[in-house]
Scaffold this active site. Structure first.
Site, PDB file in Angstrom:
ATOM      1  N   ASP A 119      -3.128  14.801  10.516  1.00 53.30           N
ATOM      2  CA  ASP A 119      -3.211  14.547   9.070  1.00 53.30           C
ATOM      3  C   ASP A 119      -4.595  14.010   8.700  1.00 53.30           C
ATOM      4  OD1 ASP A 119      -2.422  14.423   6.456  1.00 53.30           O
ATOM      5  OD2 ASP A 119      -1.297  12.566   6.647  1.00 53.30           O
ATOM      6  N   LEU A 128       0.820  -1.211   0.000  1.00 56.04           N
ATOM      7  CA  LEU A 128       0.000   0.000   0.000  1.00 56.04           C
ATOM      8  C   LEU A 128       0.853   1.259   0.000  1.00 56.04           C
ATOM      9  CD1 LEU A 128      -2.781  -1.018   2.563  1.00 56.04           C
ATOM     10  CD2 LEU A 128      -2.939  -0.976   0.076  1.00 56.04           C
ATOM     11  N   LYS A 166       1.691  -2.912   9.024  1.00 60.07           N
ATOM     12  CA  LYS A 166       2.823  -1.980   9.043  1.00 60.07           C
ATOM     13  C   LYS A 166       4.058  -2.785   9.424  1.00 60.07           C
ATOM     14  CE  LYS A 166       0.646   2.395  10.304  1.00 60.07           C
ATOM     15  NZ  LYS A 166       0.695   3.508  11.273  1.00 60.07           N
ATOM     16  N   GLU A 199       5.035   3.038   1.494  1.00 60.75           N
ATOM     17  CA  GLU A 199       6.286   2.852   2.204  1.00 60.75           C
ATOM     18  C   GLU A 199       6.774   4.193   2.724  1.00 60.75           C
ATOM     19  OE1 GLU A 199       9.500   1.560  -0.275  1.00 60.75           O
ATOM     20  OE2 GLU A 199       8.617   2.506  -2.044  1.00 60.75           O
ATOM     21  N   GLY A 200       7.622   4.112   3.742  1.00 56.24           N
ATOM     22  CA  GLY A 200       8.183   5.316   4.338  1.00 56.24           C
ATOM     23  C   GLY A 200       9.664   5.134   4.576  1.00 56.24           C
ATOM     24  N   GLY A 241       9.957   1.790   7.006  1.00 58.01           N
ATOM     25  CA  GLY A 241       9.075   0.639   6.904  1.00 58.01           C
ATOM     26  C   GLY A 241       8.119   0.717   5.736  1.00 58.01           C
ATOM     27  N   GLU A 242       7.228  -0.265   5.679  1.00 57.04           N
ATOM     28  CA  GLU A 242       6.272  -0.377   4.589  1.00 57.04           C
ATOM     29  C   GLU A 242       4.898  -0.721   5.147  1.00 57.04           C
ATOM     30  OE1 GLU A 242       7.962  -3.472   2.242  1.00 57.04           O
ATOM     31  OE2 GLU A 242       9.525  -2.187   1.363  1.00 57.04           O
ATOM     32  N   VAL A 243       3.873  -0.461   4.332  1.00 53.70           N
ATOM     33  CA  VAL A 243       2.505  -0.851   4.677  1.00 53.70           C
ATOM     34  C   VAL A 243       2.022  -1.809   3.596  1.00 53.70           C
ATOM     35  CG1 VAL A 243       0.182  -0.068   5.187  1.00 53.70           C
ATOM     36  CG2 VAL A 243       2.127   1.396   5.753  1.00 53.70           C
TER      37      VAL A 243
END
Length: 871
Positions: free
Chosen positions: A727, A584, A623, A586-587, A590-592
């Site tokens: 947010d 879905l 996550k 990423e940052g 990490g990733e989602v």
């Protein structure tokens, strides 16, 4: 402060909006790219550059392949090594990096193969070749024409070298050079920033020589141009794009120890019968151009002036030059001899190439820098650091709008006035701070106690994993920090110890440290703010921003004691029961992922029901923390789990389980079958004749109202805990069956919504179109700022997410509009009433956007109002 965020300007946290605007105006006449600031590692050591983007001419073995050529890494056999020893006559071995897009590269770092003391191979010298398109390769030369760069003297020290001049490239090759046969190995890093100008080449007449009194020659040629050079120069870039502006006296140079006139490219009108110099600029794609800024010399006592007129022609990829040029006539200055930027409005012309004819106002015309602002050209907003070269330009401020330019000829007068005003404001600030000092001392004491509690409040299971899992421990000390948020400032062109050169950027953590006090425990509790994803929370908010790049709920320090001392209230879920479906987002750490979880029902709380058939896999969002994340990221991840495990509301995404007994750490949350509200609404149409004709799926007004009521209910729950979301938007609301809504937090990590965030200096990102004026200008995030964001989310809902909020405004104009809210002179722009929006709902939106926070409704009032007006 949040907009500019430059180092050393901590005092701006206390200053008011007028000073912010003055600093904005002061920066308006500066250059777009600043080599003194553009010095960020581009991803070899940090891992942002993928293995497939690193290649080599050859390799000694699989364990010394190109992917092991990362600075400060000891993977494989510890470095990239070519297949054969490098010979003096064989200079064909290279390590190549593909940056995927054009970058402005100012610095390189090299290292040999140390391999824990087992290796002793390094490159004593090397060359650099670069390319913008992958086909035409250019050998880098310094300002004196030298190609060879001195490399390493041993296999372990990192040697940093400034590239003078900088290069603009997508592909870069490191080519070891030896004066005798020798085995070499290399680890490398590139430093710089993304080249957002989009300019890939300019064609310009060759610069000329000026003969002054005493027959002294002044060479005004583009000596670092990397294209073809003859009577004219084609298909290259050079001094007009190196980020260095010439001095007022063109016969003087910076510190390069070169010839007079070096900083400028100049021409005499005697060589141009048409009385103009024509320069053609080629760009990477069709762009929407707003302004062109030309740095000109104006030493009129030597018959040098800025251009008196410019005609610009535009061309797209498929068309010829437009027949009618855009003309601009700047004011010719016969009073102030200072060099200056002349700003030309390009009036939002769409083009991939621009041809400009600059007309002489005197005998000579000299340029040192030309930059373009277009739809995506937002550059570094940090001011140059103290050790930046004298005369180096600072970068354009985010609000640099072409209709609000400062007259460069009056720059010195403006600076004098600003200095006087600043001194007055500083005096006022000192008085205000003196009155607040006792209150601050009391607040620091209480916050220090709460931060100490937070540091010690991780669950036993989390502590065991974090500190006792020696197989996956993070490297200590400085290596724990994320290289993306460091920048390198060399103390000179020669080798320096890396520990003396690497400095952290404290912009995003200063306010946190001030609020937390100076105790060791308090600083420890804020470490994630300095080394993890940059936060933008108010000073009295503990930052728990999600390690996947998302915006986890900000928790005021006064409520942290409600969570301390409690274990995580979720169970360990067997990792093997997760089936990955798609990524879905990423940052940074990490990733989602979207996953199916088998037998999830037996792990759910009794008070929680999941709308799913028994024994069927459950759709969940996972996550996932990357295994190589540093210790601070791991601790931040565990804190996020702790917070999420306490949130239990029908309209808040629920934490279902965790996987923290082995890498990678995971948290498992609900995921709704219809995805996020933004995508859901954009696939539907309002009920009406148009929907019937097009046979489109529809959503009724009553269902829109029902979904808005649920969002308000979820936010009412969060605000009751004093949590601040920061947010809130339709991208962070998930849709289930029967229009069920649950609020989530990972919208920022999705590339789909990258355009909803305004990037500061390539680092922090802000959802400015959803943010209140006080959040943008003052960095204050509260429940009242969440109310503002709810009003924008409500507007999105009733427009079916067909357009971005304030779509008619650029990011800079959105920021400028917040200033109008601050001044409250009735010139601020509000979002318009959607066509299908009832008057009562639009009235509620407007109440969410009131200037004073105390005048905005609470979420309890909003929820009550929506319930009363249910369609």
């Amino acid at each position: 402060y949040t907009i500019t965020s430059y180092s050393g300007m901590k005092i701006l946290q206390k200053m008011h909006f007028p000073l912010l605007m003055l600093l904005y105006l002061l920066g308006a006449a500066k250059s777009q790219v600043n080599p003194g600031v553009c010095r960020y590692p581009l991803g070899m050591s940090g891992g942002q550059i993928q293995d497939e983007d690193i290649s080599a001419s050859s390799q000694w073995s699989e364990s010394t392949a190109a992917r092991y050529g990362r600075l400060d890494f000891e993977e494989g056999d510890g470095a990239w090594c070519p297949e054969i020893p490098v010979e003096p006559e064989n200079l064909n071995e290279f390590l190549q990096i593909d940056l995927r897009s054009l970058h402005f590269i100012t610095l390189v770092g090299t290292q040999g193969r140390h391999a824990g003391g087992m290796g002793n191979e390094f490159a004593q010298m090397y060359k650099i070749k670069y390319s913008r398109d992958g086909s035409r390769w250019i050998s880098w030369r310094n300002r004196h024409g030298k190609q060879i760069i001195e490399g390493n003297k041993n296999a372990y020290d990192i040697v940093l070298k400034d590239l003078e001049p900088p290069i603009i490239a997508r592909f870069v090759r490191f080519m070891p050079v030896m004066d005798h046969s020798m085995n070499v190995c290399m680890r490398v890093e590139l430093y710089g920033c993304e080249w957002l100008d989009g300019l890939v080449s300019y064609n310009v007449p060759a610069g000329q020589q000026m003969i002054s009194q005493g027959n002294q020659l002044t060479y005004l040629n583009d000596s670092v141009y990397d294209g073809a050079v003859g009577y004219s120069m084609t298909e290259g870039l050079g001094q007009l794009t190196d980020g260095m502006c010439g001095l007022d006296d063109f016969t003087q140079s910076h510190i390069y120890n070169v010839w007079p006139g070096y900083d400028y490219v100049g021409w005499t009108n005697e060589s141009f019968p048409s009385n103009y110099v024509e320069i053609m600029f080629e760009f990477d794609r069709i762009r929407n151009f707003t302004t062109m800024k030309v740095h000109c010399n104006n030493m009129f006592v030597k018959r040098v002036k800025t251009f008196k007129r410019v005609d610009c022609y535009f061309r797209s990829d498929t068309n010829d030059w437009e027949p009618n040029p855009l003309s601009f006539n700047p004011v010719v200055d016969d009073v102030n001899p200072s060099a200056r930027f002349v700003t030309v409005s390009l009036q939002n012309h769409m083009a991939s190439a621009i041809k400009c004819q600059y007309y002489f106002a005197d005998v000579w015309m000299m340029f040192s820098e030309i930059t373009f602002q277009s739809d995506t050209a937002v550059y570094n907003t940090t001011l140059a650091p103290p050790n930046t070269l004298p005369g180096t330009p600072t970068s354009t401020q985010p609000g640099d709008d072409p209709t609000h330019k400062v007259d460069d000829s009056n720059t010195r007068i403006l600076i004098g006035c600003l200095v006087a005003i600043i001194f007055i404001l500083v005096a006022i600030i000192v008085i205000i701070l003196w009155r607040q000092v006792w209150q601050k001392m009391l607040e620091k004491a209480s916050r220090r106690m709460l931060d100490d509690e937070l540091t010690a409040s991780l669950s036993i299971q989390s502590e065991t994993f974090t500190y006792n899992n020696n197989n996956h421990s993070s490297p200590p000390s400085e290596q724990e920090s994320n290289s993306t948020y460091e920048r390198i400032f060399p103390l000179g062109p020669d080798y320096q110890e890396p520990s003396r050169l690497i400095r952290k950027l404290p912009e995003f953590s200063q306010s946190m440290e001030e609020a937390a006090g100076t105790s060791g425990a308090a600083k420890s509790s804020q470490a994630c703010a300095q080394e993890g994803v940059p936060h933008y929370a108010e000073a009295d908010i503990v930052n728990l921003q999600g390690v996947t790049g998302s915006n986890t709920y900000a928790v005021p320090a006064v409520t942290m004691d409600l969570l301390s001392g409690k274990d995580v209230a979720v169970e360990e879920f067997p990792r093997k029961r997760l089936t990955f479906k798609e990524k879905l987002g990423e940052g940074q750490f990490g990733e989602v992922h979207l996953c199916e979880a088998e037998d999830m029902q037996e792990f759910m709380d009794k008070d929680f029901s999941y709308d799913n058939t028994a024994n069927q896999p459950v759709l969940v969002a996972v996550k996932m923390l990357r295994a190589d994340a540093n210790k601070n990221a791991r601790n931040d991840f565990l804190k996020e789990i702790k917070i999420m495990s306490r949130l239990k509301d029908p309209n808040i995404i629920r934490l279902l389980g965790v996987c923290i007994c082995s890498d990678p750490l995971c948290m498992i949350t609900e995921y709704m079958e219809n995805g996020d509200l933004n995508q859901f609404l954009s696939r539907h149409e309002p009920e009406g004749e148009l929907a019937l004709v097009s046979n489109a799926a529809t959503v009724s007004n009553s269902n829109l109202h029902y979904m808005a009521t649920q969002i308000a209910s979820g936010m009412k729950y969060l605000s009751s805990l004093n949590f601040v979301h920061r947010d809130l938007a339709t991208r962070n609301c998930l849709v289930g069956k029967n229009y069920t809504i649950k609020i989530a937090d990972f919208g920022m990590s999705r590339n789909l919504y990258s355009g909803d965030y305004y990037r500061i200096q390539g680092r922090a990102v802000l959802p400015i179109r959803w943010m209140s004026w006080e959040s943008i200008l003052l960095g204050k995030f509260t429940t009242a700022s969440d109310v503002w964001a709810f009003g924008v989310t409500l507007w999105e809902t009733f427009t079916f997410c067909k357009e971005q909020p304030y779509s008619q405004l650029s990011d800079e104009q959105v920021i400028e509009n917040t200033g109008e809210f601050f001044r409250d002179q009735k010139r601020q722009i509000y979002l318009p009433q959607p066509d299908i929006c009832p008057d009562s709902v639009y009235k509620l939106m407007l109440s969410c956007w009131r200037r004073d926070t105390k005048d905005r409704p609470s979420f309890q009032e909003i929820h009550h109002t929506l319930l009363e007006n249910q369609v």
